[in-house]
Motif scaffolding. Structure first.
Motif, PDB file in Angstrom:
ATOM      1  N   VAL A  59       0.849  -0.863   0.201  1.00 42.75           N
ATOM      2  CA  VAL A  59       0.193  -0.080  -0.178  1.00 42.75           C
ATOM      3  C   VAL A  59       0.782   1.258  -0.412  1.00 42.75           C
ATOM      4  O   VAL A  59       0.717   2.433  -0.534  1.00 42.75           O
ATOM      5  CB  VAL A  59      -0.808   0.167   1.511  1.00 42.75           C
ATOM      6  N   ARG A  60       1.427   1.305   0.928  1.00 45.30           N
ATOM      7  CA  ARG A  60       3.423   2.398   0.749  1.00 45.30           C
ATOM      8  C   ARG A  60       3.706   2.834  -0.085  1.00 45.30           C
ATOM      9  O   ARG A  60       4.087   3.731  -0.606  1.00 45.30           O
ATOM     10  CB  ARG A  60       3.567   2.097   1.925  1.00 45.30           C
TER      11      ARG A  60
ATOM     12  N   LEU B 264       1.992   1.372  -3.704  1.00 49.07           N
ATOM     13  CA  LEU B 264       1.118   2.159  -3.958  1.00 49.07           C
ATOM     14  C   LEU B 264       0.945   3.971  -4.190  1.00 49.07           C
ATOM     15  O   LEU B 264       0.554   5.198  -5.575  1.00 49.07           O
ATOM     16  CB  LEU B 264       0.102   1.682  -4.002  1.00 49.07           C
ATOM     17  N   GLN B 265       0.900   4.555  -2.979  1.00 49.98           N
ATOM     18  CA  GLN B 265       1.230   5.797  -2.440  1.00 49.98           C
ATOM     19  C   GLN B 265       1.601   6.503  -3.161  1.00 49.98           C
ATOM     20  O   GLN B 265       1.540   7.821  -3.244  1.00 49.98           O
ATOM     21  CB  GLN B 265       0.727   5.919  -1.327  1.00 49.98           C
TER      22      GLN B 265
ATOM     23  N   VAL C  20       0.801  10.073  -2.951  1.00 52.33           N
ATOM     24  CA  VAL C  20      -0.304  10.620  -1.950  1.00 52.33           C
ATOM     25  C   VAL C  20       0.588  10.085  -0.447  1.00 52.33           C
ATOM     26  O   VAL C  20       2.107   9.648  -0.648  1.00 52.33           O
ATOM     27  CB  VAL C  20      -1.418   9.651  -1.750  1.00 52.33           C
TER      28      VAL C  20
ATOM     29  N   ALA D 152       1.884   8.343   2.221  1.00 54.52           N
ATOM     30  CA  ALA D 152       2.734   7.085   2.201  1.00 54.52           C
ATOM     31  C   ALA D 152       3.019   6.546   3.653  1.00 54.52           C
ATOM     32  O   ALA D 152       3.708   6.725   4.332  1.00 54.52           O
ATOM     33  CB  ALA D 152       4.078   7.016   1.434  1.00 54.52           C
TER      34      ALA D 152
ATOM     35  N   VAL E 132      -4.900   2.682   4.033  1.00 48.92           N
ATOM     36  CA  VAL E 132      -6.282   2.651   3.345  1.00 48.92           C
ATOM     37  C   VAL E 132      -7.461   3.558   3.366  1.00 48.92           C
ATOM     38  O   VAL E 132      -8.205   3.203   4.055  1.00 48.92           O
ATOM     39  CB  VAL E 132      -6.901   1.567   2.123  1.00 48.92           C
TER      40      VAL E 132
ATOM     41  N   GLN F 277      -7.920   8.837  -0.749  1.00 40.81           N
ATOM     42  CA  GLN F 277      -7.207   9.028  -1.826  1.00 40.81           C
ATOM     43  C   GLN F 277      -6.713   7.682  -2.188  1.00 40.81           C
ATOM     44  O   GLN F 277      -6.662   7.058  -2.884  1.00 40.81           O
ATOM     45  CB  GLN F 277      -5.935  10.033  -0.989  1.00 40.81           C
ATOM     46  N   THR F 278      -6.256   6.749  -0.833  1.00 44.83           N
ATOM     47  CA  THR F 278      -6.029   5.364  -1.419  1.00 44.83           C
ATOM     48  C   THR F 278      -7.196   4.252  -2.560  1.00 44.83           C
ATOM     49  O   THR F 278      -7.011   4.264  -3.368  1.00 44.83           O
ATOM     50  CB  THR F 278      -5.315   5.023  -0.507  1.00 44.83           C
ATOM     51  N   TRP F 279      -7.964   5.075  -1.473  1.00 44.52           N
ATOM     52  CA  TRP F 279      -9.151   3.772  -2.796  1.00 44.52           C
ATOM     53  C   TRP F 279      -9.611   4.122  -4.053  1.00 44.52           C
ATOM     54  O   TRP F 279      -9.751   3.782  -4.676  1.00 44.52           O
ATOM     55  CB  TRP F 279     -10.451   3.799  -1.886  1.00 44.52           C
TER      56      TRP F 279
ATOM     57  N   LEU G  64      -6.666   6.165  -5.708  1.00 39.50           N
ATOM     58  CA  LEU G  64      -5.565   5.123  -6.760  1.00 39.50           C
ATOM     59  C   LEU G  64      -6.215   3.828  -7.169  1.00 39.50           C
ATOM     60  O   LEU G  64      -5.777   3.518  -7.784  1.00 39.50           O
ATOM     61  CB  LEU G  64      -4.743   5.616  -5.930  1.00 39.50           C
ATOM     62  N   LEU G  65      -7.016   2.509  -5.865  1.00 41.72           N
ATOM     63  CA  LEU G  65      -6.405   1.163  -5.759  1.00 41.72           C
ATOM     64  C   LEU G  65      -8.202   0.774  -7.138  1.00 41.72           C
ATOM     65  O   LEU G  65      -7.617   0.086  -7.929  1.00 41.72           O
ATOM     66  CB  LEU G  65      -6.958   0.844  -4.861  1.00 41.72           C
TER      67      LEU G  65
END
Length: 313
Positions: free
Chosen positions: A286-287, A289-290, A295, A297, A301, A304-306, A308-309
């Motif tokens: 996850v870090r 991907l952030q 965004v 890190a 989640v 913002q991370t959702w 991206l996912l």
């Protein structure tokens, strides 16, 4: 010359006839005259629970002293053979030691009144008192404790009526059981402290767990999940959760975590098994991907991370 008849000679050492007004010669030492009662019998003096030397009836309670001989009082009929044998042995050891009740109080942790009840058979003495008397009198501790154990099995069983509140028997039971009661109370108190500490630790650990409504911390939600991808507009779904804002973080469990793991795979990242558990490997991906999406890190989640996912080619 004058002849003396042999029959008229006085024996050697004889002082001859004495004057009738003089007292007769003493033939030996004489002690002080014994005191007598008005009836002419030697007087008896009561001993308040503190006999000295032993007599013929030393197996009876502290009662009367005739000269240097002490007679114990009769034991209660409630005592059986084992109880009588034990109490009689205690009296014998007390007499052998030559200690008074006051001396026993000074040399042990028990009062003189307690020793009086022990020696009268009113109270079953605790083990510590028996051991103390054995050491003071030079008795074998193990042997004396065997007598006590045998007496304790049937102590006052023949007279349950004596066990009313306030009676000597009731006080004896309470006194002999006091060390055991204190030990049980201490054990319960220690157990309560340990239980309280364990509950406090669990509460602290639970407070550190995130609460985002995704059933985190429940092992029921950990298992094998499948990834069934589908699109709704420009968003991708993996068939486990449709959330776009719920927080998912380290130690989270359940479908939301499985959704994150499936979507990470579509981003060509390696979260590990799709088991619904947000472990350190999932957090590391996850870090990653952030950082790729520019965004923060933080490994959590969020909205913002959702985004991206779910937005993936």
């Amino acid at each position: 010359m004058r002849f003396v008849s042999p029959s008229s000679r006085q024996p050697l050492g004889s002082q001859g006839p004495r004057h009738p007004l003089l007292p007769p010669a003493s033939t030996g030492r004489a002690g002080p005259p014994a005191s007598k009662s008005p009836s002419g019998r030697p007087s008896e003096r009561r001993i308040d629970g503190d006999p000295g030397s032993t007599g013929q009836n030393r197996a009876q309670g502290p009662a009367l002293r005739r000269g240097n001989v002490v007679r114990w009082k009769a034991l209660s009929p409630s005592l059986d053979a084992n109880g009588r044998r034990f109490v009689s042995r205690l009296r014998l050891l007390k007499d052998r030691s030559g200690l008074s009740l006051v001396s026993l109080q000074a040399k042990t942790q028990f009062s003189d009144s307690s020793w009086e009840r022990y020696l009268n058979g009113k109270v079953l003495p605790p083990s510590t008192a028996v051991e103390a008397l054995a050491r003071l009198s030079g008795e074998d501790v193990a042997r004396l404790m065997e007598l006590r154990d045998a007496a304790a099995k049937t102590w006052y069983t023949a007279s349950d009526a004596d066990s009313t509140p306030g009676s000597d028997t009731a006080r004896g039971v309470a006194e002999s059981e006091a060390p055991r009661i204190r030990a049980v109370a201490l054990s319960l108190a220690a157990g309560g402290l340990l239980l309280s500490a364990a509950v406090s630790m669990l509460l602290v650990m639970d407070a550190r767990q995130p609460n985002d409504g995704s059933n985190r911390g429940s092992t029921v939600d950990v298992g094998t999940y499948t990834c069934t991808y589908s699109r709704r507009g420009d968003e991708l779904f993996a068939g486990n959760s449709t959330t776009t804002s719920r927080l998912v973080m380290l130690n989270s469990t359940g479908p939301d975590t499985a959704e994150v793991q499936c979507l990470l795979r579509r981003h060509k990242l390696s979260p590990g098994d799709i088991d619904g558990y947000f472990g350190q490997q999932t957090e590391a991906q996850v870090r990653r991907l952030q950082r790729q999406g520019h965004v923060p890190a933080d490994g959590i989640v969020g909205e913002q991370t959702w985004t991206l996912l779910r937005h993936v080619e």
